[in-house]
Design an enzyme around this catalytic site. Structure first.
Site, PDB file in Angstrom:
ATOM      1  N   ASP A 165       0.849  -1.178   0.000  1.00  0.00           N
ATOM      2  CA  ASP A 165       0.000   0.000   0.000  1.00  0.00           C
ATOM      3  C   ASP A 165       0.895   1.241   0.000  1.00  0.00           C
ATOM      4  O   ASP A 165       1.997   1.221   0.561  1.00  0.00           O
ATOM      5  CB  ASP A 165      -0.893  -0.020   1.242  1.00  0.00           C
ATOM      6  CG  ASP A 165      -1.679   1.266   1.400  1.00  0.00           C
ATOM      7  OD1 ASP A 165      -2.520   1.558   0.532  1.00  0.00           O
ATOM      8  OD2 ASP A 165      -1.428   1.993   2.388  1.00  0.00           O
TER       9      ASP A 165
ATOM     10  N   TYR B 229      -0.398   4.910   0.500  1.00  0.00           N
ATOM     11  CA  TYR B 229      -0.793   6.007   1.379  1.00  0.00           C
ATOM     12  C   TYR B 229      -0.969   5.515   2.814  1.00  0.00           C
ATOM     13  O   TYR B 229      -1.856   4.734   3.118  1.00  0.00           O
ATOM     14  CB  TYR B 229      -2.088   6.652   0.879  1.00  0.00           C
ATOM     15  CG  TYR B 229      -1.940   7.232  -0.503  1.00  0.00           C
ATOM     16  CD1 TYR B 229      -1.157   8.361  -0.724  1.00  0.00           C
ATOM     17  CD2 TYR B 229      -2.545   6.633  -1.608  1.00  0.00           C
ATOM     18  CE1 TYR B 229      -0.990   8.879  -1.999  1.00  0.00           C
ATOM     19  CE2 TYR B 229      -2.390   7.146  -2.879  1.00  0.00           C
ATOM     20  CZ  TYR B 229      -1.611   8.279  -3.073  1.00  0.00           C
ATOM     21  OH  TYR B 229      -1.449   8.780  -4.326  1.00  0.00           O
TER      22      TYR B 229
ATOM     23  N   ARG C  46      -8.131  13.212   5.756  1.00  0.00           N
ATOM     24  CA  ARG C  46      -7.815  11.803   5.546  1.00  0.00           C
ATOM     25  C   ARG C  46      -9.037  10.914   5.830  1.00  0.00           C
ATOM     26  O   ARG C  46      -9.329   9.978   5.074  1.00  0.00           O
ATOM     27  CB  ARG C  46      -6.651  11.398   6.450  1.00  0.00           C
ATOM     28  CG  ARG C  46      -6.287   9.919   6.414  1.00  0.00           C
ATOM     29  CD  ARG C  46      -5.848   9.444   5.050  1.00  0.00           C
ATOM     30  NE  ARG C  46      -5.294   8.093   5.112  1.00  0.00           N
ATOM     31  CZ  ARG C  46      -5.114   7.304   4.069  1.00  0.00           C
ATOM     32  NH1 ARG C  46      -5.420   7.729   2.848  1.00  0.00           N
ATOM     33  NH2 ARG C  46      -4.600   6.104   4.205  1.00  0.00           N
TER      34      ARG C  46
ATOM     35  N   SER D 268      -2.538   0.264  -4.774  1.00  0.00           N
ATOM     36  CA  SER D 268      -3.077   1.448  -4.110  1.00  0.00           C
ATOM     37  C   SER D 268      -4.394   1.888  -4.717  1.00  0.00           C
ATOM     38  O   SER D 268      -4.678   1.626  -5.889  1.00  0.00           O
ATOM     39  CB  SER D 268      -2.062   2.597  -4.226  1.00  0.00           C
ATOM     40  OG  SER D 268      -2.590   3.807  -3.719  1.00  0.00           O
ATOM     41  N   ASN D 269      -5.173   2.594  -3.899  1.00  0.00           N
ATOM     42  CA  ASN D 269      -6.383   3.241  -4.395  1.00  0.00           C
ATOM     43  C   ASN D 269      -6.059   4.436  -5.289  1.00  0.00           C
ATOM     44  O   ASN D 269      -6.911   4.885  -6.060  1.00  0.00           O
ATOM     45  CB  ASN D 269      -7.247   3.722  -3.229  1.00  0.00           C
ATOM     46  CG  ASN D 269      -8.105   2.622  -2.639  1.00  0.00           C
ATOM     47  OD1 ASN D 269      -8.344   1.595  -3.266  1.00  0.00           O
ATOM     48  ND2 ASN D 269      -8.573   2.835  -1.415  1.00  0.00           N
TER      49      ASN D 269
END
Length: 286
Positions: free
Chosen positions: A70, A72, A104, A181-182
């Site tokens: 990942d 972030y 966030r 990752s998104n």
């Protein structure tokens, strides 16, 4: 099959070992884990070159795991935006911290909502919407240019200590090391370059390819398909407990970088490995 009392056969070959906790697993998770070797290593790295600054995926023996990091919150610190927030907004540190935390939290919430509503937007747009909410929540109204400067902080997040060390060691040990990752590809590419991480990745995989967000199983399945592996032969490394729970439910092996020493999620799979730093990931898997 690995259980809460089992030890990896690689332990005997090591003179030192990272502090790694193997939590107890439900029968369902243990069943999924039966096909996963938790510690795999080889001596030769794959060839260089390839897409953008990233190394090309190598052909590796089936015993090697595809490591999916990942970005972030795991490799890069999302709270490093506070420096830019303080510079642009000129407000007290306590308010800067509150805006950052709200930004966030809403970023993650909006990604969940987007997926659940089947109303996909790229993660950069999600991040922008979340910033707008966070500013409005604290009655802050910077102009468009100031908002652009704040958003740009996501292109310059600081890598966590040990990120480069861990990626280098894992790559040199022969693992395929990718981002999962998104983030949409453009924002991931910018961040990887600016953080100095790009040369250490074999590829960058984005949820954008399947137009949804983690923890939707489709994202983890996409990674396995791209790596040309069974999903059980891929390992997610993430500091986000919800991400680990989702990947485990989809059938991936998981390592939780639990810096805050939080409890695991009550819903979804538990991590099969748990460490507190990025270098400890390499200690475990090399």
């Amino acid at each position: 099959m690995m259980s809460s009392s089992s030890t990896c056969p690689y332990d005997a070959a090591r003179e030192s070992w990272a502090t790694v906790r193997i939590p107890s697993m439900s029968a369902a998770v243990a069943s999924r884990m039966s096909m996963v070797g938790s510690v795999r290593c080889r001596s030769l790295n794959g060839p260089g070159g390839g897409w953008h600054n990233y190394k090309r995926l190598s052909r590796v023996p089936p015993c090697m795991a595809g490591l999916c990091f990942d970005m972030y919150g795991t490799l890069c610190d999302t709270s490093s935006v506070r420096t830019r927030l303080g510079e642009v907004l000129g407000v007290p540190d306590r308010l800067v911290a509150a805006v950052d935390e709200t930004w966030r939290r809403k970023q993650l919430q909006y990604s969940y909502q987007s997926a659940q509503m089947d109303d996909y937007e790229p993660f950069w747009a999600i991040t922008s919407h979340a910033l707008d909410y966070a500013l409005a929540a604290y009655d802050l109204a910077p102009d468009a240019e100031a908002r652009d400067r704040i958003r740009d902080a996501y292109n310059h997040l600081e890598p966590f200590p040990g990120a480069v060390e861990a990626l280098t060691r894992l790559s040199e040990a022969g693992h395929d090391v990718v981002v999962l990752s998104n983030g949409n590809p453009a924002m991931l590419e910018r961040l990887a370059d600016n953080a100095g991480l790009a040369p250490h990745f074999d590829d960058v995989l984005s949820a954008d390819a399947v137009r949804t967000f983690k923890p939707d199983p489709a994202v983890y399945e996409h990674a396995a398909e791209t790596l040309d592996r069974s999903i059980g032969d891929c390992r997610l490394i993430s500091s986000n407990a919800w991400d680990v729970a989702g990947a485990g439910n989809a059938g991936m092996a998981t390592t939780w970088v639990n810096r805050a020493r939080d409890p695991p999620e009550a819903i979804g799979a538990r991590p099969d490995r748990e460490v507190t730093t990025l270098p400890a990931v390499a200690d475990d898997l090399c």
